[in-house]
Design a protein around this motif. Sequence first.
Motif, mmCIF file in Angstrom:
data_model
loop_
_atom_site.group_PDB
_atom_site.id
_atom_site.type_symbol
_atom_site.label_atom_id
_atom_site.label_comp_id
_atom_site.label_asym_id
_atom_site.label_seq_id
_atom_site.Cartn_x
_atom_site.Cartn_y
_atom_site.Cartn_z
ATOM 1 N N LYS A 120 0.872 -1.120 0.145
ATOM 2 C CA LYS A 120 0.190 -0.007 -0.065
ATOM 3 C C LYS A 120 0.921 1.261 -0.205
ATOM 4 O O LYS A 120 0.573 2.339 -0.599
ATOM 5 C CB LYS A 120 -0.973 -0.056 1.279
ATOM 6 C CG LYS A 120 -1.948 1.282 1.359
ATOM 7 C CD LYS A 120 -2.795 1.012 2.625
ATOM 8 C CE LYS A 120 -3.533 2.379 2.687
ATOM 9 N NZ LYS A 120 -4.500 2.121 3.726
ATOM 10 N N ILE A 420 -6.301 -6.632 5.023
ATOM 11 C CA ILE A 420 -7.315 -6.319 4.103
ATOM 12 C C ILE A 420 -8.746 -6.472 4.539
ATOM 13 O O ILE A 420 -9.070 -7.301 5.153
ATOM 14 C CB ILE A 420 -6.934 -6.784 2.725
ATOM 15 C CG1 ILE A 420 -5.807 -6.388 2.149
ATOM 16 C CG2 ILE A 420 -8.131 -6.473 1.895
ATOM 17 C CD1 ILE A 420 -5.478 -6.888 0.548
ATOM 18 N N SER A 460 -10.342 -7.585 9.141
ATOM 19 C CA SER A 460 -9.247 -7.399 8.703
ATOM 20 C C SER A 460 -8.043 -7.359 9.491
ATOM 21 O O SER A 460 -7.274 -6.772 9.823
ATOM 22 C CB SER A 460 -9.141 -5.869 8.028
ATOM 23 O OG SER A 460 -9.343 -4.979 9.103
ATOM 24 N N ASP A 482 0.473 -11.555 2.169
ATOM 25 C CA ASP A 482 0.670 -10.846 0.802
ATOM 26 C C ASP A 482 1.726 -11.768 0.144
ATOM 27 O O ASP A 482 2.151 -11.801 -1.130
ATOM 28 C CB ASP A 482 0.983 -9.441 0.890
ATOM 29 C CG ASP A 482 2.106 -9.432 2.018
ATOM 30 O OD1 ASP A 482 2.397 -10.179 2.449
ATOM 31 O OD2 ASP A 482 2.852 -7.891 1.805
ATOM 32 N N HIS A 489 -3.634 -9.486 -3.249
ATOM 33 C CA HIS A 489 -3.288 -8.240 -2.185
ATOM 34 C C HIS A 489 -3.108 -6.834 -3.246
ATOM 35 O O HIS A 489 -3.503 -5.800 -2.778
ATOM 36 C CB HIS A 489 -2.023 -8.436 -1.435
ATOM 37 C CG HIS A 489 -2.305 -9.128 -0.361
ATOM 38 N ND1 HIS A 489 -2.491 -9.142 1.213
ATOM 39 C CD2 HIS A 489 -2.277 -10.623 -0.083
ATOM 40 C CE1 HIS A 489 -2.803 -9.903 1.898
ATOM 41 N NE2 HIS A 489 -2.774 -10.859 1.288
ATOM 42 N N PHE A 492 -6.284 -5.591 -4.865
ATOM 43 C CA PHE A 492 -7.015 -4.668 -3.858
ATOM 44 C C PHE A 492 -6.555 -3.322 -3.684
ATOM 45 O O PHE A 492 -7.482 -2.455 -3.788
ATOM 46 C CB PHE A 492 -7.306 -5.535 -2.401
ATOM 47 C CG PHE A 492 -7.977 -4.804 -1.503
ATOM 48 C CD1 PHE A 492 -9.397 -4.834 -1.420
ATOM 49 C CD2 PHE A 492 -7.422 -3.921 -0.746
ATOM 50 C CE1 PHE A 492 -10.262 -3.916 -0.518
ATOM 51 C CE2 PHE A 492 -8.151 -2.969 0.410
ATOM 52 C CZ PHE A 492 -9.725 -3.221 0.288
ATOM 53 N N TRP A 493 -5.293 -3.095 -3.468
ATOM 54 C CA TRP A 493 -4.839 -1.867 -3.142
ATOM 55 C C TRP A 493 -4.723 -1.164 -4.475
ATOM 56 O O TRP A 493 -5.083 0.169 -4.322
ATOM 57 C CB TRP A 493 -3.244 -2.043 -2.587
ATOM 58 C CG TRP A 493 -3.217 -2.581 -1.409
ATOM 59 C CD1 TRP A 493 -2.780 -3.541 -1.006
ATOM 60 C CD2 TRP A 493 -3.982 -2.047 -0.040
ATOM 61 N NE1 TRP A 493 -2.763 -4.173 0.413
ATOM 62 C CE2 TRP A 493 -3.596 -3.021 1.026
ATOM 63 C CE3 TRP A 493 -4.921 -1.051 0.171
ATOM 64 C CZ2 TRP A 493 -4.065 -2.869 2.153
ATOM 65 C CZ3 TRP A 493 -5.462 -1.042 1.335
ATOM 66 C CH2 TRP A 493 -5.028 -1.963 2.430
#
Length: 535
Positions: A120, A420, A460, A482, A489, A492-493
């Motif tokens: 992230k 997450i 999460s 991750d 992962h 998603f970010w």
Amino acid sequence: MSFDFDPIVGWPLLFLSLLVITLAGFLPIYFHAKKGVSIQRTVLKSLFLIGFLLSFGLILLRPYTYLDPEKDQVLVFEEGLKDSEIELWKDSLQFKKAVSIQEFEPTGEKIFLLGRHFTKEELYALKGQNFEWVLPQSHGELADISWKGYLRKGEIQRTGFEIFSSSDTSTISLQIPDFKPVKIEKGWNQILLEFPSRGQGRSEIPLLLDQDTITTIRYFVGPSKPKNYHFQLGFPGAESRNLANWLREKGERVSEEIRLSRETFLSSGNSDSLQVRIIDPSQLEQKEIQNWVKEGKGALVIIQVSKPEETAKRLNQLFGTDFQVSNSGSESGRVLKNGMNALPFAFEEKPNQKLLAESSIAIQNSTGSAIAMSLLETSFPLLLQGKEEDYESVWGTLFGLLEPDEFSSWRLDRPVLSGIPNEIQVFDKDSLPSHLIFETDTIGLKKSLINPFLASLTWSGETNSWISLSSEMEFAIYAYSDFELPTLHSRFWINELKANSISNQERPKSPISPWFGLIGMLLFLGLLWLEPKWK
């Protein structure tokens, strides 16, 4: 190249400011000209003032140019990616510039993001940037994967994923007994694997590419709960009797009704709370059955079909389905590979239907209910021959796909990712709990505004292991780190970053430096000050 402006103040105030400064500058020049100053000095002073006004306007207007996405492109790659992979993409897409994501500084270019594992924090550098994500084309690369996180014992698990293969001889398989490997092609492949859930509790099944484990599919298998099956036939045969007995042996609730005429029928068992109704074509004219299907109260299965074309046509008329059969060219019937006998017909493939048993069974959802039609004549001899696995591979798969509603269950359609937010749904027709406990975390449930029996929670946690849930309905989830599923992962970010970045949809632009305007202002102000001293 085109220009546009992003004024530092609103347009009315900007024009008013320029007008006031223009008047304040030209009035002295006008009065000097009236006093007899030469025309050359008046023109020179006017030019210096115009230069000052243009430089000042440059600062107020803040002009910028639009970049050409085809010319201004940069390849931003994952830290630690192989040099050969970077050079391959750089040469194939003809990039002039390539930098790692940790060294990247936004300059407005069109960005191609290459890699599978981004945090992230790393992706924050791309906020507001126009970029496309590219996955490395390495053998065994997973682009996406999904499966059910909770199943009842005996239900069908479905695992769908996209995988890259650099070979046209590779196969995909699961490390479970009697699973037949699936051959895949060179390049990207869309795969769907279906297999029955075995055992109870935590289940871990390695997903293999050739002999190498790509990832491990982990899900929870709950105890099987009896479903209600109701046989309603004009005349029962050996096929229906053996099917009913097989369901009873599996622990299902089975009731039977022999309807000899409109007023005369024989019944056994309790037919309340029907979930699956198994009938022959003669029962299709019963208004009770028609209304039951149209109201979406359960699934309907038609067996003991003798005239498939007429039955398919009638189903289509009653329920809006699209069943279509074609003659196989044989008059004596078909013998399937597993030994079952079927009518000399086969279902034609339709985009909204699922075909089983070599196109001898078709399933379609219509009017809120699942409707299945079978062309099988005899399948029970497999039970007499001890081939129960082959028998279950057909009927177990069929009833697993119908999936009647349960009174309580968990719903989780994707792998749980650590760190997450993951949504987990709870379905209970009796009473929904107000909160659930994951290890030491107490999480409140949010009830659905549409379905009163459905609630959801968002979890999460940072762990990457099995997490037990303290509840009357036994359940556990596995949270993937991750490093186990890096692509999911990263996806998603990246999706979250794009959803929160309005500028992603705008053309890339490059502002003109305000230093040009500032230097121009100082230069022309100096010339205006020096001009009276010139001889």
